[in-house]
Design an enzyme around this catalytic site. Structure first.
Site: not given
Ligand code: RIB
Ligand code: CA
Length: 311
Positions: A241
């Site tokens: 992500h």
């Molecule tokens: O949903 C994914 C996000 O939530 C990413 O930033 C992961 O690190 C968590 O913080």
């Protein structure tokens, strides 16, 4: 001229890879890192942020502690994904670099006031608590922000922590509401695009094949945190992500999306934290965010592997 950024983060293995990418890339200048409570509590996210800076050979980076809980709700964490430490996977030495004195929210305010207007980009990788608190405490700074490029939200991919909401927005929906209504240029990396950045086996092996400490760490972090998503989605790897935020700053043409209206659900307990993106423009609500929907995954991993190999 490198782009000046502040990374606001809740490491988290994917945050850690994003921080490494930023510190390996001459296109960005990291003015500071502000830890926020999210994946794990603040004392761990601020420790993990320093571990990652030292892994990158950058003990000079200013790391601050920001808010230890969301604006209105009690903290929800994600140890089930990231492990108890937030950086489970490889054994990591405790950091020796110090935390900076002062609150991370004040660092954000002071930096935006000190730097020329429109020259600092905020890169939130976790719940938006620090950013929103800074805007509430110092309303004058919103106009000084060049851009907010954040990881959070979802539309076609729906939720990952509830059926309706992505984790970062769900943890602090009131903060997200403030950020999306701030008037700042906002660019969003939602699950719609991060779920296309999957750590398939060849991509993880490319990190390991770098033969460097950073490459090994990235591979082992991925080995750990991908087990959750692969089991849940039956996917060929885990979504990486947060590095999407930094990759966008370096190579924006890897991404595509639409400038649409995005509003945040803050009232319903059923859909709290949902990012209601008017993707098909069925309302007359003014567009307020560049909502990304696609990326060149091969190009993304080529950039990421090449840069991690620089550390
Ligand atoms: O949903 C994914 C996000 O939530 C990413 O930033 C992961 O690190 C968590 O913080
Ligand atoms: Ca994160």
């Amino acid at each position: 001229m490198p782009r000046k950024i502040i990374i606001d983060t809740d490491p988290g293995q994917d945050d850690a890879v994003a921080i490494l990418l930023a510190l390996a890339s001459p296109e960005v200048e990291v003015l500071g890192v502000v830890a926020v409570a999210g994946n794990v509590p603040l004392d761990l996210t601020s420790k993990n942020a320093r571990i990652v800076c030292e892994l990158a050979g950058r003990p000079d980076i200013k790391v601050f502690e920001g808010c230890d809980r969301p604006m209105r709700h009690t903290l929800v964490t994600a140890e089930h994904v990231h492990g108890k430490t937030g950086l489970d996977g490889p054994a990591m030495p405790d950091p020796t670099m110090p935390l900076q004195d002062g609150h991370g929210v004040d660092f954000i305010i002071e930096t935006l006031r000190a730097e020329a207007p429109g020259t600092v980009t905020l890169c939130p990788l976790g719940p938006l608590t620090n950013i929103a608190t800074a805007f509430e405490k110092a309303p004058d700074i919103a106009d000084r922000v060049q851009e907010i490029v954040l990881m959070g939200g979802a539309y076609f991919q729906v939720g990952n922590i509830t059926p309706a909401a992505e984790f970062n927005i769900y943890v602090d929906p009131e903060a997200a509401d403030i950020v999306f209504k701030s008037g700042c240029p906002v660019t969003v990396m939602p699950l719609d695009v991060t779920h296309k950045a999957l750590t398939t086996a060849p991509r993880v092996e490319a990190f390991r094949a770098l033969g460097t400490e950073a490459g090994r760490m990235v591979a082992e972090w991925t080995d750990f945190f991908e087990r959750f998503d692969k089991e849940k989605y039956g996917s060929a790897g885990a979504p990486l992500h947060d590095p999407c935020v930094i990759a966008y700053l370096i190579q924006p043409d890897l991404f595509s999306g639409r400038h649409v209206n995005v509003e945040i659900e803050t009232l319903s307990s059923l859909t709290r934290g949902m990012t209601v993106a008017d993707w098909w423009r069925v309302t007359d609500r003014a567009p307020n965010a560049m909502f990304m929907g696609d990326l060149d995954a091969e190009g993304f991993f080529a950039l990421l592997t090449e840069r991690i190999g620089e550390l």
